[in-house]
Design a protein around this motif. Sequence first.
Motif, PDB file in Angstrom:
ATOM      1  N   ASP A  68      10.259 -38.876 -51.049  1.00  0.00           N
ATOM      2  CA  ASP A  68      11.763 -39.433 -51.470  1.00  0.00           C
ATOM      3  C   ASP A  68      12.488 -39.238 -50.336  1.00  0.00           C
ATOM      4  N   ALA A  69      13.257 -41.253 -50.128  1.00  0.00           N
ATOM      5  CA  ALA A  69      13.783 -41.593 -48.997  1.00  0.00           C
ATOM      6  C   ALA A  69      14.814 -40.291 -49.259  1.00  0.00           C
ATOM      7  N   ARG A  70      15.130 -40.106 -47.282  1.00  0.00           N
ATOM      8  CA  ARG A  70      15.659 -38.943 -47.338  1.00  0.00           C
ATOM      9  C   ARG A  70      17.019 -39.753 -46.214  1.00  0.00           C
ATOM     10  N   LYS A  71      18.235 -39.198 -45.980  1.00  0.00           N
ATOM     11  CA  LYS A  71      19.201 -39.411 -45.593  1.00  0.00           C
ATOM     12  C   LYS A  71      19.648 -38.615 -44.142  1.00  0.00           C
ATOM     13  N   VAL A  72      19.622 -38.787 -42.724  1.00  0.00           N
ATOM     14  CA  VAL A  72      19.200 -38.498 -41.517  1.00  0.00           C
ATOM     15  C   VAL A  72      21.043 -38.446 -40.719  1.00  0.00           C
ATOM     16  N   ALA A  73      21.227 -37.607 -40.320  1.00  0.00           N
ATOM     17  CA  ALA A  73      22.216 -38.300 -40.005  1.00  0.00           C
ATOM     18  C   ALA A  73      22.426 -37.869 -38.001  1.00  0.00           C
ATOM     19  N   PHE A  74      22.520 -39.084 -37.601  1.00  0.00           N
ATOM     20  CA  PHE A  74      22.600 -38.819 -35.739  1.00  0.00           C
ATOM     21  C   PHE A  74      23.562 -38.269 -35.392  1.00  0.00           C
ATOM     22  N   LEU A  75      24.566 -37.492 -34.708  1.00  0.00           N
ATOM     23  CA  LEU A  75      25.345 -37.258 -34.005  1.00  0.00           C
ATOM     24  C   LEU A  75      26.050 -37.925 -32.867  1.00  0.00           C
ATOM     25  N   THR A  76      26.484 -37.844 -32.160  1.00  0.00           N
ATOM     26  CA  THR A  76      27.119 -38.361 -31.090  1.00  0.00           C
ATOM     27  C   THR A  76      28.245 -38.443 -30.267  1.00  0.00           C
ATOM     28  N   ALA A  77      28.499 -38.422 -28.885  1.00  0.00           N
ATOM     29  CA  ALA A  77      29.949 -38.156 -29.144  1.00  0.00           C
ATOM     30  C   ALA A  77      30.555 -40.017 -28.837  1.00  0.00           C
ATOM     31  N   SER A  78      30.801 -40.534 -28.517  1.00  0.00           N
ATOM     32  CA  SER A  78      31.557 -41.952 -27.629  1.00  0.00           C
ATOM     33  C   SER A  78      30.912 -42.717 -26.665  1.00  0.00           C
TER      34      SER A  78
ATOM     35  N   HIS B 154      13.250 -43.892 -44.844  1.00  0.00           N
ATOM     36  CA  HIS B 154      14.572 -43.190 -45.213  1.00  0.00           C
ATOM     37  C   HIS B 154      16.034 -44.211 -44.400  1.00  0.00           C
ATOM     38  N   THR B 155      17.318 -43.348 -44.895  1.00  0.00           N
ATOM     39  CA  THR B 155      18.374 -43.638 -44.208  1.00  0.00           C
ATOM     40  C   THR B 155      18.983 -43.137 -43.331  1.00  0.00           C
ATOM     41  N   ALA B 156      19.704 -44.310 -41.727  1.00  0.00           N
ATOM     42  CA  ALA B 156      19.636 -43.318 -40.912  1.00  0.00           C
ATOM     43  C   ALA B 156      21.006 -43.955 -40.531  1.00  0.00           C
ATOM     44  N   GLU B 157      22.126 -42.695 -40.610  1.00  0.00           N
ATOM     45  CA  GLU B 157      23.447 -42.483 -40.227  1.00  0.00           C
ATOM     46  C   GLU B 157      24.097 -42.360 -38.914  1.00  0.00           C
ATOM     47  N   LEU B 158      25.378 -43.316 -38.239  1.00  0.00           N
ATOM     48  CA  LEU B 158      25.544 -42.424 -36.898  1.00  0.00           C
ATOM     49  C   LEU B 158      27.333 -42.069 -37.413  1.00  0.00           C
ATOM     50  N   LEU B 159      26.905 -41.017 -37.053  1.00  0.00           N
ATOM     51  CA  LEU B 159      28.496 -39.842 -36.751  1.00  0.00           C
ATOM     52  C   LEU B 159      28.585 -39.800 -35.811  1.00  0.00           C
ATOM     53  N   SER B 160      30.302 -40.136 -35.235  1.00  0.00           N
ATOM     54  CA  SER B 160      30.470 -39.692 -33.537  1.00  0.00           C
ATOM     55  C   SER B 160      31.768 -38.526 -33.988  1.00  0.00           C
TER      56      SER B 160
ATOM     57  N   TYR C 164      23.482 -34.769 -46.163  1.00  0.00           N
ATOM     58  CA  TYR C 164      22.967 -34.974 -45.500  1.00  0.00           C
ATOM     59  C   TYR C 164      20.642 -34.700 -45.429  1.00  0.00           C
ATOM     60  N   ASP C 165      20.243 -34.735 -45.251  1.00  0.00           N
ATOM     61  CA  ASP C 165      18.441 -34.457 -45.615  1.00  0.00           C
ATOM     62  C   ASP C 165      18.376 -33.570 -44.164  1.00  0.00           C
ATOM     63  N   ALA C 166      18.722 -33.668 -42.669  1.00  0.00           N
ATOM     64  CA  ALA C 166      18.778 -33.907 -41.885  1.00  0.00           C
ATOM     65  C   ALA C 166      19.216 -34.085 -40.404  1.00  0.00           C
ATOM     66  N   LEU C 167      19.230 -33.762 -39.239  1.00  0.00           N
ATOM     67  CA  LEU C 167      20.106 -33.945 -38.869  1.00  0.00           C
ATOM     68  C   LEU C 167      19.688 -33.647 -36.836  1.00  0.00           C
ATOM     69  N   VAL C 168      19.970 -35.396 -36.466  1.00  0.00           N
ATOM     70  CA  VAL C 168      19.170 -35.735 -35.213  1.00  0.00           C
ATOM     71  C   VAL C 168      20.444 -35.691 -33.985  1.00  0.00           C
ATOM     72  N   LEU C 169      20.059 -34.779 -33.039  1.00  0.00           N
ATOM     73  CA  LEU C 169      20.846 -34.641 -31.894  1.00  0.00           C
ATOM     74  C   LEU C 169      20.555 -35.435 -30.974  1.00  0.00           C
ATOM     75  N   PRO C 170      20.640 -36.946 -30.902  1.00  0.00           N
ATOM     76  CA  PRO C 170      19.916 -37.188 -29.099  1.00  0.00           C
ATOM     77  C   PRO C 170      20.367 -36.778 -28.128  1.00  0.00           C
ATOM     78  N   GLY C 171      19.602 -37.103 -26.778  1.00  0.00           N
ATOM     79  CA  GLY C 171      20.868 -36.046 -25.390  1.00  0.00           C
ATOM     80  C   GLY C 171      21.215 -37.427 -24.617  1.00  0.00           C
ATOM     81  N   GLY C 172      21.301 -38.307 -23.783  1.00  0.00           N
ATOM     82  CA  GLY C 172      21.429 -37.943 -22.439  1.00  0.00           C
ATOM     83  C   GLY C 172      22.927 -36.314 -22.467  1.00  0.00           C
ATOM     84  N   VAL C 173      22.755 -36.748 -20.295  1.00  0.00           N
ATOM     85  CA  VAL C 173      24.243 -35.877 -20.309  1.00  0.00           C
ATOM     86  C   VAL C 173      25.596 -35.427 -20.650  1.00  0.00           C
ATOM     87  N   ALA C 174      26.290 -36.925 -20.650  1.00  0.00           N
ATOM     88  CA  ALA C 174      27.654 -36.563 -20.556  1.00  0.00           C
ATOM     89  C   ALA C 174      27.721 -36.601 -22.703  1.00  0.00           C
ATOM     90  N   ASN C 175      26.652 -37.024 -23.582  1.00  0.00           N
ATOM     91  CA  ASN C 175      26.667 -37.124 -24.916  1.00  0.00           C
ATOM     92  C   ASN C 175      27.007 -35.569 -25.479  1.00  0.00           C
TER      93      ASN C 175
END
Length: 179
Positions: A3-13, A33-39, A71-82
């Motif tokens: 089944d389709a899942r909803k995934v949060a991607f969490l970032t700073a600005s 799946h569905t991706a949503e960007l949270l900041s 949400y069904d999962a959380l992704v935390l991208p990198g970058g130094v400042a983020n």
Amino acid sequence: MADARKVAFLTASEGVERVELTEPWAAVEGAGHTAELLSVDGGTVKLFNHLDAAEEKSADGKVAEASVDDYDALVLPGGVANPDALRMDSDAVAFVRDFVASGKPVAAICHAAWTLIEADQVRGKRVASWPSLQTDIRNAGGEWVDEEVVVDGNLISSRNPDDLPAFNRELLSALGSTS
């Protein structure tokens, strides 16, 4: 496919490593799946190619208004400042802490482990990250490992953008996807 899942991607600005957001995002959506960007502020997020500004992406919502239950999962991208900015935001830290505690998949790449450290979620875990974080991970009670992808319980971690194929594979596997 599951089944389709909803995934949060969490970032700073700002300060988000572009490929560490866009490639997992494309993998998630490509698997149906569905991706949503949270900041932190819910506005525009500035993506970078290392230290060079690349593009902007509008957030779908503010982390302070988000619920782990949505949400069904959380992704935390990198970058130094983020992740450095995220670890200074109490709402972001609480969201990450609650997400890990929920048992749902949490995937962190490169410098994103800083946010996990601030949320006290690396203790007793094997974690891959950018090499400069190894002392931080050890000091927070985790075991730093130099592997392209590490899965320890519900935590998925990788070292850098070169590891994205393995990172995405494990993220999709945790979502019950094979593509």
